[in-house]
Motif scaffolding. Structure first.
Motif, PDB file in Angstrom:
ATOM      1  N   GLY A   1      24.231  78.653 123.330  1.00 14.40           N
ATOM      2  CA  GLY A   1      23.250  79.481 122.626  1.00 14.40           C
ATOM      3  C   GLY A   1      21.953  79.601 123.397  1.00 14.40           C
ATOM      4  N   GLY A   2      21.086  80.468 122.897  1.00 10.75           N
ATOM      5  CA  GLY A   2      19.820  80.718 123.566  1.00 10.75           C
ATOM      6  C   GLY A   2      18.912  79.504 123.553  1.00 10.75           C
ATOM      7  N   LEU A   3      18.225  79.278 124.660  1.00 12.23           N
ATOM      8  CA  LEU A   3      17.262  78.184 124.750  1.00 12.23           C
ATOM      9  C   LEU A   3      16.218  78.524 125.807  1.00 12.23           C
ATOM     10  N   ILE A   4      15.092  77.837 125.716  1.00 12.98           N
ATOM     11  CA  ILE A   4      13.983  78.029 126.656  1.00 12.98           C
ATOM     12  C   ILE A   4      13.748  76.729 127.400  1.00 12.98           C
ATOM     13  N   ILE A   5      13.709  76.804 128.720  1.00 12.45           N
ATOM     14  CA  ILE A   5      13.336  75.669 129.562  1.00 12.45           C
ATOM     15  C   ILE A   5      11.866  75.855 129.935  1.00 12.45           C
ATOM     16  N   ALA A   6      11.040  74.863 129.607  1.00 11.63           N
ATOM     17  CA  ALA A   6       9.585  75.023 129.754  1.00 11.63           C
ATOM     18  C   ALA A   6       8.997  73.886 130.594  1.00 11.63           C
TER      19      ALA A   6
ATOM     20  N   ARG B   1      -4.149  75.241 130.096  1.00 14.39           N
ATOM     21  CA  ARG B   1      -3.896  75.737 128.743  1.00 14.39           C
ATOM     22  C   ARG B   1      -2.633  76.598 128.779  1.00 14.39           C
ATOM     23  N   PHE B   2      -1.832  76.513 127.734  1.00 17.38           N
ATOM     24  CA  PHE B   2      -0.587  77.266 127.685  1.00 17.38           C
ATOM     25  C   PHE B   2      -0.849  78.699 127.249  1.00 17.38           C
ATOM     26  N   GLN B   3      -0.097  79.621 127.845  1.00 15.08           N
ATOM     27  CA  GLN B   3      -0.162  81.018 127.443  1.00 15.08           C
ATOM     28  C   GLN B   3       0.512  81.192 126.078  1.00 15.08           C
ATOM     29  N   GLY B   4      -0.007  82.129 125.280  1.00 17.25           N
ATOM     30  CA  GLY B   4       0.509  82.303 123.936  1.00 17.25           C
ATOM     31  C   GLY B   4       1.904  82.882 123.850  1.00 17.25           C
ATOM     32  N   GLY B   5       2.389  83.476 124.950  1.00 17.22           N
ATOM     33  CA  GLY B   5       3.688  84.141 124.917  1.00 17.22           C
ATOM     34  C   GLY B   5       4.828  83.222 124.539  1.00 17.22           C
ATOM     35  N   ILE B   6       4.793  81.981 124.988  1.00 16.52           N
ATOM     36  CA  ILE B   6       5.919  81.092 124.701  1.00 16.52           C
ATOM     37  C   ILE B   6       6.007  80.788 123.214  1.00 16.52           C
ATOM     38  N   GLY B   7       4.860  80.695 122.537  1.00 17.31           N
ATOM     39  CA  GLY B   7       4.878  80.461 121.105  1.00 17.31           C
ATOM     40  C   GLY B   7       5.447  81.645 120.341  1.00 17.31           C
ATOM     41  N   ILE B   8       5.082  82.850 120.762  1.00 13.29           N
ATOM     42  CA  ILE B   8       5.607  84.055 120.116  1.00 13.29           C
ATOM     43  C   ILE B   8       7.121  84.135 120.311  1.00 13.29           C
ATOM     44  N   ILE B   9       7.569  83.903 121.542  1.00 14.45           N
ATOM     45  CA  ILE B   9       9.000  83.994 121.835  1.00 14.45           C
ATOM     46  C   ILE B   9       9.776  82.933 121.054  1.00 14.45           C
ATOM     47  N   ALA B  10       9.269  81.707 121.027  1.00 19.03           N
ATOM     48  CA  ALA B  10       9.984  80.622 120.350  1.00 19.03           C
ATOM     49  C   ALA B  10      10.054  80.850 118.850  1.00 19.03           C
ATOM     50  N   THR B  11       8.958  81.277 118.231  1.00 19.09           N
ATOM     51  CA  THR B  11       8.960  81.454 116.772  1.00 19.09           C
ATOM     52  C   THR B  11       9.744  82.693 116.357  1.00 19.09           C
ATOM     53  N   GLN B  12       9.711  83.739 117.175  1.00 20.29           N
ATOM     54  CA  GLN B  12      10.422  84.961 116.818  1.00 20.29           C
ATOM     55  C   GLN B  12      11.928  84.859 117.077  1.00 20.29           C
ATOM     56  N   SER B  13      12.316  84.081 118.052  1.00 19.46           N
ATOM     57  CA  SER B  13      13.746  83.965 118.394  1.00 19.46           C
ATOM     58  C   SER B  13      14.414  82.765 117.739  1.00 19.46           C
ATOM     59  N   SER B  14      13.615  81.789 117.297  1.00 17.24           N
ATOM     60  CA  SER B  14      14.125  80.518 116.745  1.00 17.24           C
ATOM     61  C   SER B  14      14.908  79.709 117.777  1.00 17.24           C
ATOM     62  N   ALA B  15      14.710  80.002 119.052  1.00 11.66           N
ATOM     63  CA  ALA B  15      15.397  79.258 120.110  1.00 11.66           C
ATOM     64  C   ALA B  15      14.680  77.937 120.370  1.00 11.66           C
ATOM     65  N   PRO B  16      15.419  76.860 120.620  1.00 10.16           N
ATOM     66  CA  PRO B  16      14.778  75.587 120.956  1.00 10.16           C
ATOM     67  C   PRO B  16      14.114  75.650 122.323  1.00 10.16           C
ATOM     68  N   VAL B  17      13.026  74.905 122.459  1.00 12.32           N
ATOM     69  CA  VAL B  17      12.307  74.822 123.727  1.00 12.32           C
ATOM     70  C   VAL B  17      12.483  73.408 124.279  1.00 12.32           C
ATOM     71  N   TRP B  18      13.017  73.345 125.498  1.00 13.44           N
ATOM     72  CA  TRP B  18      13.229  72.060 126.163  1.00 13.44           C
ATOM     73  C   TRP B  18      12.121  71.860 127.207  1.00 13.44           C
ATOM     74  N   PRO B  19      11.173  70.955 126.971  1.00 10.21           N
ATOM     75  CA  PRO B  19      10.147  70.708 127.989  1.00 10.21           C
ATOM     76  C   PRO B  19      10.728  69.987 129.197  1.00 10.21           C
ATOM     77  N   VAL B  20      10.202  70.299 130.356  1.00 10.52           N
ATOM     78  CA  VAL B  20      10.592  69.632 131.598  1.00 10.52           C
ATOM     79  C   VAL B  20       9.321  69.106 132.249  1.00 10.52           C
ATOM     80  N   PHE B  21       9.353  67.850 132.652  1.00  8.05           N
ATOM     81  CA  PHE B  21       8.186  67.191 133.233  1.00  8.05           C
ATOM     82  C   PHE B  21       8.403  67.012 134.730  1.00  8.05           C
TER      83      PHE B  21
END
Length: 257
Positions: A83-88, A171-191
């Motif tokens: 399924g859809g996911l975001i790597i951040a 500071r984080f750009q607002g786009g990732i919040g819009i994409i995550a909340t609108q798509s309901s895709a999980p965001v996986w942080p990478v350090f």
């Protein structure tokens, strides 16, 4: 010995540029052949696979030349995830995307629009279905649609490489919040941790590294956005998680140990 070492590094730099130039040309040719013959999803999947292989070969070349070491941690958690996911990831250096794409299959990247015209990058970026970050409304639309269709996106929330005056991350750009909340895709942080300033903000491409580069790249736990969370709140929560994760890792074993 120091002079010989710098001459070797200069040779590796020239070799790397030749690899990228040749690879960029081959990806342009691959796009011209595959795009007219195959359905979009099929050609995009092949493009993502080819790009991952090309990046892995590049890292093998650098490892063989003895100029860097990289440790990946926790990425087995993605095995079997569908399924859809975001790597951040955080973004300390110019080449961060190379390491992440080499490690995670099937990634489409949110890419700076100007890089879509870079002769070294545009062939692979177009073939793999990368999404330019401008205009912003189209980027958001395409990213949300891609996630709803089950695609994996690579998104650097800082929008640019980390500035040294910032506290671990910009500071984080607002786009990732819009994409995550609108798509309901999980965001996986990478350090991403590194012992070197090589290719960090302000480091010119031609300048050689001052030491062997060591990286440690760690996959964090996924974050989901509940229905009542705003995009701005999610963005700030994700940044807090990234800051806390980097602090915790920095208090552990160091990358230059």
């Amino acid at each position: 010995m120091k002079l010989l070492h710098r001459l070797w590094l200069a040779f590796v730099l020239v070799l790397s540029m030749a690899y990228w130039a040749g690879g960029g040309f081959l990806f342009v040719l691959a796009g011209l052949v595959l795009a007219p013959l195959l359905p979009l999803e099929r050609s995009r999947a092949i493009g993502q696979w080819l790009l991952q292989e090309a990046f892995n070969d590049f890292l093998r070349l650098l490892r063989l030349c003895g100029v860097f070491e990289c440790e990946f941690r926790g990425f087995e958690a993605l095995d079997g995830v569908t399924g859809g996911l975001i790597i951040a990831p955080n973004h300390p250096a110019l080449w961060d995307a190379v390491f992440v794409i080499a490690k995670i299959r099937g990634l489409r990247c949110i890419l700076k629009a100007s890089l879509m015209h870079n002769p070294f990058l545009r062939g692979g970026a177009r073939l793999a279905g990368f999404i330019p970050n401008k205009p912003a409304h189209k980027m958001l639309q395409h990213a949300i649609e891609a996630l709803r269709q089950g695609d994996r996106l690579l998104f650097f929330p800082e929008g640019t490489r980390t500035r040294k005056q910032e506290n671990a991350v910009n500071r984080f750009q607002g786009g990732i919040g819009i994409i995550a909340t609108q798509s309901s895709a999980p965001v996986w942080p990478v350090f991403i941790e590194t012992n070197s300033d090589y290719l960090c903000k302000g480091w010119p491409l031609w300048r050689l590294p001052d030491r062997k580069i060591k990286l440690r790249i760690t996959l964090g736990e996924p974050l989901a956005s509940p229905p009542d969370e705003s995009a701005a709140d999610f963005t700030e929560r994700l940044r807090a998680v990234c800051l806390a994760g980097l602090v915790a890792l920095n208090n552990g074993p160091k990358t230059d140990a």
